[in-house]
Design a protein around this motif. Structure first.
Motif, PDB file in Angstrom:
ATOM      1  N   TYR A 123       0.836  -1.203   0.000  1.00 45.50           N
ATOM      2  CA  TYR A 123       0.000   0.000   0.000  1.00 45.50           C
ATOM      3  C   TYR A 123       0.873   1.256   0.000  1.00 45.50           C
ATOM      4  O   TYR A 123       0.591   2.233  -0.718  1.00 45.50           O
ATOM      5  N   ALA A 124       1.940   1.239   0.800  1.00 46.88           N
ATOM      6  CA  ALA A 124       2.855   2.384   0.825  1.00 46.88           C
ATOM      7  C   ALA A 124       3.498   2.595  -0.538  1.00 46.88           C
ATOM      8  O   ALA A 124       3.714   3.740  -0.974  1.00 46.88           O
ATOM      9  N   LEU A 125       3.809   1.517  -1.238  1.00 46.66           N
ATOM     10  CA  LEU A 125       4.388   1.624  -2.580  1.00 46.66           C
ATOM     11  C   LEU A 125       3.422   2.298  -3.545  1.00 46.66           C
ATOM     12  O   LEU A 125       3.795   3.222  -4.279  1.00 46.66           O
ATOM     13  N   VAL A 126       2.167   1.827  -3.545  1.00 51.44           N
ATOM     14  CA  VAL A 126       1.168   2.398  -4.442  1.00 51.44           C
ATOM     15  C   VAL A 126       0.944   3.876  -4.121  1.00 51.44           C
ATOM     16  O   VAL A 126       0.803   4.712  -5.025  1.00 51.44           O
ATOM     17  N   ALA A 127       0.937   4.221  -2.833  1.00 50.94           N
ATOM     18  CA  ALA A 127       0.735   5.614  -2.443  1.00 50.94           C
ATOM     19  C   ALA A 127       1.934   6.475  -2.796  1.00 50.94           C
ATOM     20  O   ALA A 127       1.800   7.681  -3.048  1.00 50.94           O
ATOM     21  N   ALA A 128       3.131   5.876  -2.831  1.00 47.75           N
ATOM     22  CA  ALA A 128       4.341   6.652  -3.109  1.00 47.75           C
ATOM     23  C   ALA A 128       4.497   6.979  -4.588  1.00 47.75           C
ATOM     24  O   ALA A 128       5.204   7.933  -4.937  1.00 47.75           O
ATOM     25  N   VAL A 129       3.870   6.202  -5.471  1.00 41.43           N
ATOM     26  CA  VAL A 129       4.066   6.401  -6.910  1.00 41.43           C
ATOM     27  C   VAL A 129       3.629   7.794  -7.369  1.00 41.43           C
ATOM     28  O   VAL A 129       4.396   8.502  -8.020  1.00 41.43           O
ATOM     29  N   PRO A 130       2.413   8.263  -7.032  1.00 38.73           N
ATOM     30  CA  PRO A 130       2.027   9.594  -7.517  1.00 38.73           C
ATOM     31  C   PRO A 130       2.620  10.738  -6.693  1.00 38.73           C
ATOM     32  O   PRO A 130       2.807  11.841  -7.200  1.00 38.73           O
ATOM     33  N   HIS A 131       2.903  10.512  -5.426  1.00 41.92           N
ATOM     34  CA  HIS A 131       3.331  11.607  -4.549  1.00 41.92           C
ATOM     35  C   HIS A 131       4.852  11.772  -4.481  1.00 41.92           C
ATOM     36  O   HIS A 131       5.353  12.883  -4.338  1.00 41.92           O
ATOM     37  N   ARG A 132       5.579  10.646  -4.519  1.00 39.31           N
ATOM     38  CA  ARG A 132       7.043  10.648  -4.564  1.00 39.31           C
ATOM     39  C   ARG A 132       7.670  11.286  -3.326  1.00 39.31           C
ATOM     40  O   ARG A 132       8.805  11.765  -3.376  1.00 39.31           O
ATOM     41  N   ALA A 133       6.976  11.353  -2.228  1.00 42.04           N
ATOM     42  CA  ALA A 133       7.544  11.926  -1.007  1.00 42.04           C
ATOM     43  C   ALA A 133       8.519  10.922  -0.398  1.00 42.04           C
ATOM     44  O   ALA A 133       8.279   9.716  -0.370  1.00 42.04           O
ATOM     45  N   ARG A 134       9.626  11.442   0.121  1.00 41.03           N
ATOM     46  CA  ARG A 134      10.655  10.559   0.663  1.00 41.03           C
ATOM     47  C   ARG A 134      10.163   9.750   1.849  1.00 41.03           C
ATOM     48  O   ARG A 134      10.549   8.586   2.025  1.00 41.03           O
ATOM     49  N   TRP A 135       9.307  10.349   2.666  1.00 32.65           N
ATOM     50  CA  TRP A 135       8.856   9.622   3.846  1.00 32.65           C
ATOM     51  C   TRP A 135       8.016   8.408   3.467  1.00 32.65           C
ATOM     52  O   TRP A 135       8.017   7.392   4.173  1.00 32.65           O
ATOM     53  N   ARG A 136       7.314   8.503   2.331  1.00 33.24           N
ATOM     54  CA  ARG A 136       6.533   7.340   1.885  1.00 33.24           C
ATOM     55  C   ARG A 136       7.453   6.190   1.491  1.00 33.24           C
ATOM     56  O   ARG A 136       7.172   5.021   1.784  1.00 33.24           O
ATOM     57  N   TRP A 137       8.548   6.519   0.833  1.00 31.59           N
ATOM     58  CA  TRP A 137       9.506   5.475   0.484  1.00 31.59           C
ATOM     59  C   TRP A 137      10.185   4.920   1.728  1.00 31.59           C
ATOM     60  O   TRP A 137      10.512   3.725   1.790  1.00 31.59           O
TER      61      TRP A 137
END
Length: 509
Positions: free
Chosen positions: A167-181
């Protein structure tokens, strides 16, 4: 008209856009989270005790989690290093809530319930609220999910971590925020430290991003995060490679049929025009995580057998997403028909028999409670006790009362003192000599155990063959318990006195 009079009118024209900016799917999101979580909790609590029985791997968890952290660490240097983090975690849980059967299994129930919520949210993000709700509910109902939600092992926790990492991966794709990665990498690393084969989900994620044709910065961020996960796992992987004998029991794929069936069903569902939204398509995420980890284990098994269905339990994320989206598609096609309801009822009815069977002791490969009870009932105070092979001592270790009145003829140092799972055994000659001091010996054999060429095991079997005869055997789930009686009359099978180190001792009795 005064400014004061115009104020309310202006406020009325501005307020609708303000409310429109609020996340409209919040009620749907709550349902998608709560409904799968609640269903998984209910199914997990249903029959959780399995008639107060344990199976062998759970017995290992139970024993090691009751040792202190230093003992767990020292034991992990010899065996089960891949599960050391899980044992340490369960040790702390036992310290807080007591070391009973419920405490052993409840963490898995909770972990799988959290995974179900994550699957629901993944479906909502990728295909909409209805698909998300159906995916979460399907995940909770899957027989393999129900099974491992009730086991005191790490697999449910690994599944939950992989779900939320996805889920974190899918959320990180459009936002690209470092904390998500950072969240994605931390969840994946923790999953890998709980069980090394979680790293195969990392491969599936890479394939998902590749086929989704995400922007280059996203691929770069994922590559850096994946490299960090692998680097964090590498020390454990190198150290545990020396304990590869732990999987020597795997002679071929274990429960391969389930994987093949769900893989085929998932691929068929993926061919339907499933609803999707966002840069990552549902099928592009679900098919790789369903198929690739198991397929990679099967390929590795060509060199060394490694495939066990629970090692890739998180593959159920993929089949749940695909089935949930397909059911949503099916519902749209048959909106005004009873066909959808009839199909849903038929699926639920088909799940009832396996769900009932999973809550019986016979649903596991062995039942250490029954094995211990058979030893206690068949043995007499003062009888000798042997395990063939010696590592099967773990089958009766969960309850020391089962063997309290018997003498373990091969044991030199018990498991706790030796920081091992099954203890350290005496030299072969000493074992044979001790056997000849007893008229009755209770022998515990694991079902399907092969004869060992180890000197100690050969001493046990040869002494039994030459100086004892089988009197009575009790078959239980996963083992058989046999009473052997000593042959006192001279017979050809006893052989010359020099055949055994303890033959002279036997002759003097």
């Amino acid at each position: 008209m005064s400014v004061a009079e115009r104020g309310p009118a202006v406020a009325r024209t501005v307020s609708p856009p303000v409310s429109a900016r609020r996340p409209s799917p919040s009620p749907a999101r709550a349902v998608v989270v709560i409904a799968p979580f609640s269903l998984t909790i209910a199914l997990g609590l249903w029959g959780i005790r399995r008639q107060n029985t344990l199976w062998g791997d759970e017995s290992v968890t139970y024993q090691l989690a009751h040792r202190d952290l230093a003992q767990i660490w020292h034991t992990a240097q010899h065996v089960d290093l891949v599960h050391a983090l899980y044992y340490a975690l369960m040790h702390e849980i036992f310290g807080l809530f007591g070391g009973g059967l419920l405490t052993l299994r409840l963490p898995s129930v909770l972990a799988m319930s959290v995974a179900a919520s994550g699957v629901g949210l993944l479906g909502l993000r990728l295909a909409g609220p209805r698909a998300g709700l159906l995916a979460g509910l399907v995940f909770a109902l899957l027989p393999q999910v129900q099974k491992y939600a009730q086991e005191g092992r790490s697999y449910a926790m690994v599944c939950a971590l992989v779900t939320w990492a996805t889920y974190a991966l899918v959320a990180a794709v459009p936002h690209r925020a470092r904390w998500r990665w950072a969240v994605y990498g931390s969840a994946m690393l923790l999953a890998c430290l709980l069980h090394e084969f979680a790293v195969l989900a990392l491969v599936a994620h890479g394939v998902t991003l590749a086929v989704s044709r995400v922007p280059r910065p996203v691929l770069t961020a994922w590559t850096a995060t994946a490299a960090g996960v692998v680097a964090g796992l590498l020390p454990l992987a190198i150290r545990s490679a020396g304990q590869s004998g732990q999987v020597s029991w795997i002679s071929g794929p274990v429960r391969l049929r389930y994987f093949l069936v769900v893989a085929v069903v998932g691929v068929v569902c993926a061919r339907a025009p499933l609803a999707t939204r966002g840069p990552v398509r549902l099928s592009a995420l679900a098919v790789p995580i369903l198929v690739l980890p198991g397929l990679l284990l099967l390929i590795a098994s060509l060199a060394k057998p490694l495939f066990v269905d629970r090692y890739v339990l998180y593959g159920n994320i993929g089949i749940a997403l695909l089935l949930g989206a397909w059911l949503d598609h099916f519902r749209r096609l048959w909106r005004s028909s009873r066909t959808a309801w009839i199909a849903a009822a038929a699926v639920l009815a088909a799940l009832v028999p396996p769900s009932l069977a999973l809550r019986t002791p016979q649903s596991r490969s062995n039942d250490v409670t029954a094995i211990g009870a058979a030893v206690r009932e068949e043995g007499r105070p003062g009888d000798g006790l042997l395990y063939l092979p010696g590592r099967q001592r773990i089958l009766t270790a969960a309850n020391s009362q089962d063997t309290r009145l018997l003498t373990d003829l091969a044991l030199a140092q018990d498991p706790v003192a030796s920081n091992t799972l099954a203890g350290v055994e005496l030299p072969a000659q000493v074992i044979a000599a001790r056997m000849l001091e007893f008229d009755r010996i209770v022998v515990v054999r694991a079902a399907g155990a092969h004869s060992s060429t180890d000197p100690q095991e050969e001493a046990k079997t040869s002494t039994l063959r030459r100086h004892f005869h089988e009197y009575e055997t009790t078959h239980v789930n996963g083992a058989r318990v046999t009473i052997y009686l000593r042959d006192h009359d001279p017979s050809p099978k006893a052989g010359p006195a020099s055949d055994s180190p303890g033959a002279h001792l036997g002759a003097m009795k």
